[in-house]
Design a protein around this motif. Sequence first.
Motif, PDB file in Angstrom:
ATOM      1  N   THR A  58       0.814  -1.219   0.000  1.00 44.30           N
ATOM      2  CA  THR A  58       0.000   0.000   0.000  1.00 44.30           C
ATOM      3  C   THR A  58       0.843   1.262   0.000  1.00 44.30           C
ATOM      4  OG1 THR A  58      -0.100   0.201   2.420  1.00 44.30           O
ATOM      5  CG2 THR A  58      -1.750  -1.215   1.359  1.00 44.30           C
ATOM      6  N   GLY A  59       2.172   1.157   0.231  1.00 40.23           N
ATOM      7  CA  GLY A  59       3.022   2.333   0.345  1.00 40.23           C
ATOM      8  C   GLY A  59       2.878   3.045   1.672  1.00 40.23           C
ATOM      9  N   ASN A 116     -11.073  -7.843  -0.944  1.00 39.73           N
ATOM     10  CA  ASN A 116     -12.082  -8.166  -1.967  1.00 39.73           C
ATOM     11  C   ASN A 116     -12.028  -7.182  -3.126  1.00 39.73           C
ATOM     12  OD1 ASN A 116     -13.138 -10.454  -0.768  1.00 39.73           O
ATOM     13  ND2 ASN A 116     -15.047  -9.494  -0.083  1.00 39.73           N
ATOM     14  N   ALA A 117     -11.827  -5.896  -2.812  1.00 40.86           N
ATOM     15  CA  ALA A 117     -11.798  -4.878  -3.871  1.00 40.86           C
ATOM     16  C   ALA A 117     -10.623  -5.123  -4.812  1.00 40.86           C
ATOM     17  CB  ALA A 117     -11.707  -3.485  -3.253  1.00 40.86           C
ATOM     18  N   ILE A 118      -9.470  -5.498  -4.260  1.00 36.54           N
ATOM     19  CA  ILE A 118      -8.309  -5.811  -5.108  1.00 36.54           C
ATOM     20  C   ILE A 118      -8.582  -7.090  -5.902  1.00 36.54           C
ATOM     21  CG2 ILE A 118      -5.825  -6.247  -5.131  1.00 36.54           C
ATOM     22  CD1 ILE A 118      -5.732  -4.953  -2.313  1.00 36.54           C
ATOM     23  N   VAL A 136      -1.600 -10.179   0.770  1.00 42.12           N
ATOM     24  CA  VAL A 136      -2.036  -8.799   1.039  1.00 42.12           C
ATOM     25  C   VAL A 136      -2.525  -8.821   2.485  1.00 42.12           C
ATOM     26  CG1 VAL A 136      -3.521  -6.885   0.334  1.00 42.12           C
ATOM     27  CG2 VAL A 136      -2.694  -8.522  -1.391  1.00 42.12           C
ATOM     28  N   SER A 137      -1.600  -8.656   3.425  1.00 35.18           N
ATOM     29  CA  SER A 137      -1.929  -8.945   4.820  1.00 35.18           C
ATOM     30  C   SER A 137      -1.416  -7.876   5.771  1.00 35.18           C
ATOM     31  CB  SER A 137      -1.363 -10.318   5.219  1.00 35.18           C
ATOM     32  OG  SER A 137       0.031 -10.367   5.027  1.00 35.18           O
ATOM     33  N   ALA A 158      -2.413  -0.353  -3.658  1.00 33.90           N
ATOM     34  CA  ALA A 158      -2.398  -1.811  -3.520  1.00 33.90           C
ATOM     35  C   ALA A 158      -2.752  -2.491  -4.838  1.00 33.90           C
ATOM     36  CB  ALA A 158      -3.353  -2.242  -2.416  1.00 33.90           C
ATOM     37  N   ILE A 159      -3.777  -1.998  -5.508  1.00 28.45           N
ATOM     38  CA  ILE A 159      -4.153  -2.571  -6.806  1.00 28.45           C
ATOM     39  C   ILE A 159      -3.004  -2.440  -7.798  1.00 28.45           C
ATOM     40  CG2 ILE A 159      -5.645  -2.267  -8.817  1.00 28.45           C
ATOM     41  CD1 ILE A 159      -7.916  -1.521  -6.872  1.00 28.45           C
TER      42      ILE A 159
END
Length: 616
Positions: free
Chosen positions: A262-263, A333-335, A300-301, A281-282
């Motif tokens: 995510t930076g 879920n969005a990613i 992705v944790s 993230a995407i």
Amino acid sequence: MKRLLTLTLCAAMSLSCFMTSCTDKPDEPATSDTTDGETTQSVTEAEESETAYGTADDTTEEATTEEVAGPAEPAVTIWPVKAMTFNNKNIQSVSIHASEDICEQYAARELQKYLEKMSIAVKEDGDFPITLQIDPALGDDSYRIETGSSIEDGMAITGGNGRGVIYGVYGFLEKKAGVRFYTPDLETCSAASIRLNGESVMTYEPTFEFRHTNWYTANDAVWSQKNGMNCDILLSDENKYTAEMGGTQTIVGWVHTFSWITGHGSEGQPCLNDPQVLANAIGTVRYMLEQDPTLTVISVSQNDNEDYCKCEKCAAIDEIEGSPSGNIIRFVNAIAADIAEDFPNAVLETLAYRYSIKAPAVTKPLPNVCVRLAPVFSCNVHAYNDPDCPINAEFAQSVAEWSKMCERLYVWDYSTNFSYFIPTFENLYTIRENMRFFAEHNVKGMFSQGNDQSPSAEFGELRAYLLLKLMQNPLMSKDEYYDHMDEFLKAYYGEGWRYIRAYIDLTSGQPSINCRGCYDAPLKAADRARYVAMEETVDQWWDKAEAMAGDRAEYVKRSRLQWRYIKLMLAPDEEEAKAFIADIAAAGIHWKEWRYTSAIGEGSNLSKAPDKWIYD
């Protein structure tokens, strides 16, 4: 039902006991005699209970402090000359047939190596053909072993992938030839003949698609694969699963990846409702997949802390979902939705850990999202589904809830005590119950984190072996589990193994009076007075195990260090502490997680119990 090796009690009359009653002692601890790989039990039983504990006979001398060196050089294994029959007819020689596939070739070399160790002739024109082949229809890591109707028809070992055919060879060697792969330097083979019947089929399909532990012995890639592990992510670069070994299951990023995906950085957790955090993230996930479209699982944790965002938006979702995991699942879920069409084989793995262990009430993970449960604050000496353990009851409920909503559920379990590597960790019986519990709740991946830093002063080698056996067969019965344990103890510790099994029963087999987690102090789960009462008896057990160990004596001495630590907890002694510390250093053993040394820190008061010492 096979009972734990049942031992009767001879402790002081008025002490509080692990059990509710005491009985007279037997002349010897209970025994289990193993012949040709099959274990039958001969036990002096005083109770019908599955757990009763007691003493060996009292004829040995008092325990003495001895120097403990590193592991002994393993004895040269004398492999038996074995007969091989088909429908009771002798097979004079075998031939092994494989395609040019590098995994089939590797499997063929392994099969030939072990057959020749047993003096079974392998020839190009052998009268019993063994065919090694891959059939993807079986599924990854699965295998099928099938014999024809005659010697001329031979046998086929078919794997669902490259690893599957290799596992099939090791499965044949273990189940049919009596080979055991106990540690990287200890393998044995029973003397029994290899008996094959015509038109028989043996199949294996793994319950867990992901199987991994990082105990010290599992750092050896060849040994760990022989015991069914299929991930090398934590192994050194020089010790990986090669292409000819079928490669590896892996997770890109492994764990705690919010910082760089995510930076956001490593401080706290990012706000998962910040549009820029999601866009970052995407972008990161898409970049990785565009660089390597073959990637299958990406982590992705959450970062490894409790500082999750409590802004107005995040707090509102937490309230709706009944858990901070709701924000995490919505974010992942969005990613996952964004990449699903372009990368249909990619899965995003996220944690249910610390503050997010409880499942969300509303949002379910998408099919291309994997949730990994990590019960870091649970009790390890009671089973996770023990209704009488207040700490584990909440986690068991979370497992049940996640299993209903998640198509791909993994577990990151804890099988050592990270603050106290050396004293006994009393979980050798609960790990079987826990593995069964996870399998029954649709868990598909299993990682058991252990002590990967040094040889074990406790039962790390045994635990690594049993954990991998359980990952291959998580629904095994108690009888099967005890057979695996007893076979290992006899091979690893020598003829006095029964006394070590008695110690395991006393510690791991007792119904713990308190809970103990993976950071809690020694003796928290035990009755201190009971240990004091049993001290002389336990010393005798270890004395006898050493005396009977033969060329396995150094292994017994090293495992005895756990009991010496506990004795210093019961009665601190500066001189014994100095000897103990020297023996720890000589064995190259580490005290706790992230302490890559055997030294004791300056300023330690050795007249105090070892949990009060300072560790460099």
